[in-house]
Design a protein around this motif. Structure first.
Motif, PDB file in Angstrom:
ATOM      1  N   PRO A  58     -18.562  15.304  16.260  1.00  8.24           N
ATOM      2  CA  PRO A  58     -17.761  16.218  15.435  1.00  8.24           C
ATOM      3  C   PRO A  58     -16.346  15.720  15.158  1.00  8.24           C
ATOM      4  O   PRO A  58     -15.620  16.335  14.387  1.00  8.24           O
ATOM      5  N   THR A  59     -15.949  14.609  15.742  1.00  5.11           N
ATOM      6  CA  THR A  59     -14.594  14.080  15.578  1.00  5.11           C
ATOM      7  C   THR A  59     -14.475  13.260  14.294  1.00  5.11           C
ATOM      8  O   THR A  59     -15.234  12.307  14.106  1.00  5.11           O
ATOM      9  N   PRO A  60     -13.538  13.601  13.404  1.00  6.34           N
ATOM     10  CA  PRO A  60     -13.341  12.803  12.188  1.00  6.34           C
ATOM     11  C   PRO A  60     -12.866  11.392  12.519  1.00  6.34           C
ATOM     12  O   PRO A  60     -12.237  11.164  13.553  1.00  6.34           O
ATOM     13  N   LEU A  61     -13.169  10.465  11.620  1.00  9.57           N
ATOM     14  CA  LEU A  61     -12.775   9.074  11.787  1.00  9.57           C
ATOM     15  C   LEU A  61     -11.880   8.644  10.631  1.00  9.57           C
ATOM     16  O   LEU A  61     -12.067   9.091   9.498  1.00  9.57           O
ATOM     17  N   LYS A  62     -10.935   7.752  10.920  1.00 11.93           N
ATOM     18  CA  LYS A  62     -10.074   7.168   9.892  1.00 11.93           C
ATOM     19  C   LYS A  62     -10.146   5.651  10.044  1.00 11.93           C
ATOM     20  O   LYS A  62      -9.876   5.111  11.117  1.00 11.93           O
ATOM     21  N   LYS A  63     -10.512   4.960   8.964  1.00  8.68           N
ATOM     22  CA  LYS A  63     -10.674   3.508   9.019  1.00  8.68           C
ATOM     23  C   LYS A  63      -9.321   2.827   9.147  1.00  8.68           C
ATOM     24  O   LYS A  63      -8.378   3.150   8.421  1.00  8.68           O
ATOM     25  N   ILE A  64      -9.269   1.836  10.063  1.00  9.67           N
ATOM     26  CA  ILE A  64      -8.035   1.075  10.224  1.00  9.67           C
ATOM     27  C   ILE A  64      -8.246  -0.424  10.003  1.00  9.67           C
ATOM     28  O   ILE A  64      -7.274  -1.159   9.868  1.00  9.67           O
ATOM     29  N   PHE A  65      -9.499  -0.866   9.929  1.00  7.90           N
ATOM     30  CA  PHE A  65      -9.769  -2.283   9.679  1.00  7.90           C
ATOM     31  C   PHE A  65     -11.200  -2.446   9.181  1.00  7.90           C
ATOM     32  O   PHE A  65     -12.108  -1.798   9.678  1.00  7.90           O
ATOM     33  N   ASP A  66     -11.389  -3.342   8.204  1.00  3.82           N
ATOM     34  CA  ASP A  66     -12.720  -3.686   7.707  1.00  3.82           C
ATOM     35  C   ASP A  66     -12.707  -5.160   7.322  1.00  3.82           C
ATOM     36  O   ASP A  66     -12.023  -5.563   6.378  1.00  3.82           O
ATOM     37  N   SER A  67     -13.438  -5.975   8.062  1.00  2.84           N
ATOM     38  CA  SER A  67     -13.449  -7.419   7.788  1.00  2.84           C
ATOM     39  C   SER A  67     -14.131  -7.753   6.470  1.00  2.84           C
ATOM     40  O   SER A  67     -14.025  -8.883   5.992  1.00  2.84           O
ATOM     41  N   ALA A  68     -14.808  -6.785   5.842  1.00  4.96           N
ATOM     42  CA  ALA A  68     -15.432  -7.010   4.541  1.00  4.96           C
ATOM     43  C   ALA A  68     -14.418  -6.914   3.397  1.00  4.96           C
ATOM     44  O   ALA A  68     -14.748  -7.227   2.255  1.00  4.96           O
ATOM     45  N   HIS A  69     -13.198  -6.513   3.687  1.00  4.03           N
ATOM     46  CA  HIS A  69     -12.157  -6.383   2.660  1.00  4.03           C
ATOM     47  C   HIS A  69     -11.881  -7.738   2.011  1.00  4.03           C
ATOM     48  O   HIS A  69     -11.954  -8.782   2.663  1.00  4.03           O
ATOM     49  N   GLU A  70     -11.562  -7.709   0.726  1.00  4.73           N
ATOM     50  CA  GLU A  70     -11.281  -8.933  -0.019  1.00  4.73           C
ATOM     51  C   GLU A  70     -10.131  -9.740   0.585  1.00  4.73           C
ATOM     52  O   GLU A  70     -10.112 -10.961   0.512  1.00  4.73           O
ATOM     53  N   MET A  71      -9.160  -9.061   1.210  1.00  4.20           N
ATOM     54  CA  MET A  71      -8.020  -9.777   1.797  1.00  4.20           C
ATOM     55  C   MET A  71      -8.449 -10.698   2.944  1.00  4.20           C
ATOM     56  O   MET A  71      -7.726 -11.611   3.308  1.00  4.20           O
ATOM     57  N   TRP A  72      -9.646 -10.461   3.510  1.00  6.67           N
ATOM     58  CA  TRP A  72     -10.198 -11.314   4.565  1.00  6.67           C
ATOM     59  C   TRP A  72     -11.301 -12.209   3.999  1.00  6.67           C
ATOM     60  O   TRP A  72     -12.115 -12.723   4.739  1.00  6.67           O
ATOM     61  N   ASN A  73     -11.321 -12.354   2.664  1.00  7.32           N
ATOM     62  CA  ASN A  73     -12.351 -13.138   1.960  1.00  7.32           C
ATOM     63  C   ASN A  73     -13.742 -12.544   2.123  1.00  7.32           C
ATOM     64  O   ASN A  73     -14.738 -13.260   2.070  1.00  7.32           O
ATOM     65  N   GLY A  74     -13.806 -11.231   2.311  1.00  2.60           N
ATOM     66  CA  GLY A  74     -15.080 -10.541   2.414  1.00  2.60           C
ATOM     67  C   GLY A  74     -15.603 -10.145   1.041  1.00  2.60           C
ATOM     68  O   GLY A  74     -14.915 -10.299   0.024  1.00  2.60           O
ATOM     69  N   PRO A  75     -16.824  -9.593   0.995  1.00  2.51           N
ATOM     70  CA  PRO A  75     -17.440  -9.209  -0.275  1.00  2.51           C
ATOM     71  C   PRO A  75     -16.900  -7.900  -0.862  1.00  2.51           C
ATOM     72  O   PRO A  75     -17.243  -7.532  -1.971  1.00  2.51           O
ATOM     73  N   GLY A  76     -16.069  -7.200  -0.103  1.00  2.00           N
ATOM     74  CA  GLY A  76     -15.544  -5.908  -0.553  1.00  2.00           C
ATOM     75  C   GLY A  76     -15.989  -4.807   0.374  1.00  2.00           C
ATOM     76  O   GLY A  76     -17.104  -4.818   0.886  1.00  2.00           O
ATOM     77  N   GLU A  77     -15.123  -3.850   0.581  1.00  2.00           N
ATOM     78  CA  GLU A  77     -15.399  -2.755   1.499  1.00  2.00           C
ATOM     79  C   GLU A  77     -16.425  -1.784   0.930  1.00  2.00           C
ATOM     80  O   GLU A  77     -16.390  -1.471  -0.254  1.00  2.00           O
ATOM     81  N   LYS A  78     -17.309  -1.302   1.766  1.00  2.00           N
ATOM     82  CA  LYS A  78     -18.232  -0.220   1.411  1.00  2.00           C
ATOM     83  C   LYS A  78     -17.999   0.977   2.322  1.00  2.00           C
ATOM     84  O   LYS A  78     -18.296   2.097   1.955  1.00  2.00           O
TER      85      LYS A  78
END
Length: 106
Positions: A58-78
């Motif tokens: 039941p606890t909400p989550l807030k994203k603080i990091f995603d290695s898929a982000h373009e800034m890390w040369n990833g394919p893009g965040e989903k």
């Protein structure tokens, strides 16, 4: 990485501060780290394809990091920036996604 040095949950070394949850029949690993009021949820997808993890707490989550982000040369965040109970989290192939869990003051 500054993230590890500034998050109490990431600095905690006690066995009680770490919970590892393999996801049955999916190539996912969920790691929960806690220290005091600081809790992070780390999601790892070990598959070549997209995977979905359902956040059932039941606890909400807030994203603080995603290695898929373009800034890390990833394919893009989903993975969504904020997740509520029973909402799916879409994970790109082979990412590390980190969410912080909100703590409610009583």
């Amino acid at each position: 990485m500054a993230f590890r040095n500034h998050r109490p949950a990431m600095r905690a070394t006690s066995k009680d501060a770490l919970q590892i949850h393999p996801v049955v029949q999916l190539p996912l690993l969920v790691i929960k780290r806690t220290s005091g009021q600081d809790t992070v949820l780390i999601l790892l997808n070990f598959d070549k394809g997209m995977q979905t993890y359902h956040h059932v707490a039941p606890t909400p989550l807030k994203k603080i990091f995603d290695s898929a982000h373009e800034m890390w040369n990833g394919p893009g965040e989903k993975a969504a920036d904020e997740i509520l109970e029973n909402e799916p989290i879409l994970l790109q192939p082979f990412p590390a996604v980190v969410y912080e869990m909100a703590h409610h003051e009583e």
